[in-house]
Design an enzyme around this catalytic site. Structure first.
Site, PDB file in Angstrom:
ATOM      1  CG  ASP A 255      -1.074   3.052  -5.662  1.00  0.00           C
ATOM      2  OD1 ASP A 255      -1.592   3.939  -6.162  1.00  0.00           O
ATOM      3  OD2 ASP A 255      -2.236   2.467  -5.017  1.00  0.00           O
TER       4      ASP A 255
ATOM      5  CD  GLU B 155      -0.280   4.041  -0.176  1.00  0.00           C
ATOM      6  OE1 GLU B 155      -0.784   5.265   0.026  1.00  0.00           O
ATOM      7  OE2 GLU B 155      -0.626   2.935   0.370  1.00  0.00           O
TER       8      GLU B 155
ATOM      9  CE  LYS C 268      -6.888   8.834  -3.775  1.00  0.00           C
ATOM     10  NZ  LYS C 268      -8.382   8.904  -3.433  1.00  0.00           N
TER      11      LYS C 268
HETATM   12  C1  LIG Z   1      -2.634   5.221  -3.025  1.00  0.00           C
HETATM   13  C2  LIG Z   1      -3.978   4.889  -3.518  1.00  0.00           C
HETATM   14  N1  LIG Z   1      -4.168   3.894  -4.270  1.00  0.00           N
HETATM   15  C3  LIG Z   1      -5.414   3.655  -4.932  1.00  0.00           C
HETATM   16  C4  LIG Z   1      -6.408   4.326  -4.330  1.00  0.00           C
HETATM   17  C5  LIG Z   1      -7.954   3.824  -5.024  1.00  0.00           C
HETATM   18  O1  LIG Z   1      -8.365   4.749  -5.917  1.00  0.00           O
HETATM   19  P1  LIG Z   1      -9.743   4.919  -6.158  1.00  0.00           P
HETATM   20  O2  LIG Z   1     -10.559   5.266  -5.072  1.00  0.00           O
HETATM   21  O3  LIG Z   1      -9.753   6.006  -7.321  1.00  0.00           O
HETATM   22  O4  LIG Z   1     -10.263   3.626  -6.915  1.00  0.00           O
HETATM   23  C6  LIG Z   1      -6.390   5.296  -3.376  1.00  0.00           C
HETATM   24  C7  LIG Z   1      -7.661   5.934  -2.839  1.00  0.00           C
HETATM   25  O5  LIG Z   1      -7.603   6.557  -1.992  1.00  0.00           O
HETATM   26  C8  LIG Z   1      -5.152   5.492  -2.790  1.00  0.00           C
HETATM   27  O6  LIG Z   1      -5.020   6.533  -1.915  1.00  0.00           O
END
Ligand SMILES: Cc1ncc(COP(=O)(O)O)c(C=O)c1O
Length: 445
Positions: A255, A222, A284
């Site tokens: 991500d 991230e 999201k």
């Molecule tokens: C940075 C990040 N990536 C992926 C996800 C996973 O997403 P999902 O819960 O829609 O599968 C999240 C969920 O909190 C997240 O914060």
């Protein structure tokens, strides 16, 4: 059979309705991570949720970090209605105009290296696809992720999730590694104090080189870590990360489930350092509350994927209904310049939180970017022991006073403050005042 109870059901007093609903929830819902809140939400609009009593609660977590344009935005409602009238779902080879338009308009916001997109539903799924794509393209299988990361709950993305949830489920995927995260407030390698100089990144790759069997496929990260407590890397970190990946023939996956589409004050967090990943995942904030995710990559990787018959064929890939919503969300974010707004109004919120920090010793750190802000609570500023009890008490008190905020930071006590990008200054003032009251009433010094 128990009669269904709805908020509008006036045969019962509201308090009885709540009791009946809670009892049914207690009896039938499977536990999945955290206890359910006592508050039951009847409706939501803009920055507010309303409980069964009609009490307004400011939502400073934008649902589960999704509702960047506010709850039940009219543009989303009309996209849903349009799709209900036209087309909701199709077999995976059929495309609707909305899917094609979303691909075009999303790619128009992205650099030339990211012009191939696949639409899925959840963040986990988009990362699963990214990881599989990286493995197939490189012919390797090792994946490294930052410590404290959250990439999802399905097997591949969960194996690269280091925030929590690893114990009790047997082995993670073979070849998954973690690199220390650039947490300046709590340096993971005990090297820096309050200013990360990226040594953790160099050390992380040295460790990785020792563990690796020479099959490094990708690093997934991230660009601003959220679940780990809002960790903003120092300038130059992402650039160096890309260099270290390239030197090993590894792809870089960003991500941007939470940071994409305006939240951190730019359309995408990677723009800040102008570091383009090989694969970008969005989720999201793309559907802003409706399940929609995307995995985006280059023409070159797409050509290779085609040649190697890449497979990620799911029931809801390219579904028209979420695409219709995504199109409405994207158009609104672009036309209303919500990234710029997040930056401006984020500064106002940040300054308000810094002002609280001056008055409360327990606020050890305020950090973040745009409208993604972390407030770390400590017992004292010298030893920085996480103030978990205070955090729990004050979070509960905030909810009673009409402010919903949630906790991040893994073993540390960090409030993740992330209102919709459409938030008004007056609502920020209300939230700051509630935080102040809650901290004071819970005995914060
Ligand atoms: C940075 C990040 N990536 C992926 C996800 C996973 O997403 P999902 O819960 O829609 O599968 C999240 C969920 O909190 C997240 O914060």
């Amino acid at each position: 059979m128990m009669q269904e109870v709805r908020p509008s059901d006036n045969r019962l007093a509201v308090s009885e309705t709540i009791a009946v609903l809670r009892a049914a929830a207690e009896k039938h819902l499977l536990f999945y991570g955290r206890d359910f809140s006592d508050v039951i939400i009847a409706r939501a609009a803009g920055a507010y949720m309303y409980d069964l009593d009609g009490r307004a609660i400011l939502d400073f977590s934008s649902g589960q970090m999704c509702s960047t344009i506010g709850h039940n935005h009219p543009a989303i409602a009309s996209a849903l209605r349009r799709s209900a009238e036209e087309v909701i779902h199709l077999d995976s080879t059929k495309l609707s105009p909305s899917v094609i338009a979303l691909a075009q308009e999303l790619c128009a916001q992205l650099p030339r290296q990211l012009q191939r997109v696949m639409f899925l539903n959840t963040g986990s799924e988009s990362n699963e696809a990214a990881i599989r794509l990286a493995k197939l393209h490189t012919g390797r299988f090792e994946i490294a992720a930052l410590g404290g990361s959250w990439h999802g709950m399905t097997a591949g993305s969960q194996s690269s999730t280091y925030a929590s949830g690893r114990h009790g489920y047997g082995p993670a995927l073979p070849g998954t590694f973690s690199l220390p995260a650039p947490n300046a407030f709590r340096c993971p390698i005990r090297h820096c104090a309050d200013h990360c100089d990226s040594t953790c990144l160099e050390v992380g790759f040295e460790l990785f080189d020792g563990w690796s069997v020479g099959a490094g496929a990708a690093v997934i990260a991230e660009p601003v870590q959220s679940a780990n407590g809002i960790i903003v890397p120092p300038e130059g970190y992402l650039r160096r990360l890309k260099e270290l990946c390239s030197a090993r023939g590894m792809l870089l996956i960003f991500d941007e489930a939470q940071t994409g589409l305006g939240r951190v004050g730019s359309n995408f967090a990677f723009e800040t350092e102008d570091v383009v990943p090989d694969i970008l995942t969005l989720s999201k904030t793309l559907g802003a509350g409706v399940p929609l995710a995307a995995t985006v990559t280059s023409d070159v990787i797409n050509a290779d994927a085609r040649a190697k018959r890449f497979s990620f064929y799911t029931s809801h890939v390219s579904d028209p209904m979420p695409a219709e919503v995504g199109l409405a969300v994207l158009r609104l974010i672009v036309s209303e310049k919500l990234a710029v707004r997040a930056n401006e109004i984020g500064k106002y919120l940040f300054d308000g939180l810094l002002e609280l920090k001056q008055r409360y010793e327990v606020i050890g750190d305020v950090r973040g970017r745009g409208l993604l802000i972390g407030v770390e609570l400590v017992e004292d500023r010298r030893f920085r022991k996480p103030a978990h009890t205070l955090m729990q008490l004050a979070t509960d008190r905030c909810l009673q006073l009409g402010l919903n905020i949630n906790k991040a930071g893994g073993p540390n006590a960090v409030w993740r403050i992330a209102p919709p990008l459409t938030i008004e200054k007056s609502d920020i003032d209300s939230a700051l005042s509630i935080l102040d009251t809650a901290l004071g009433q819970c005995g914060a010094r």
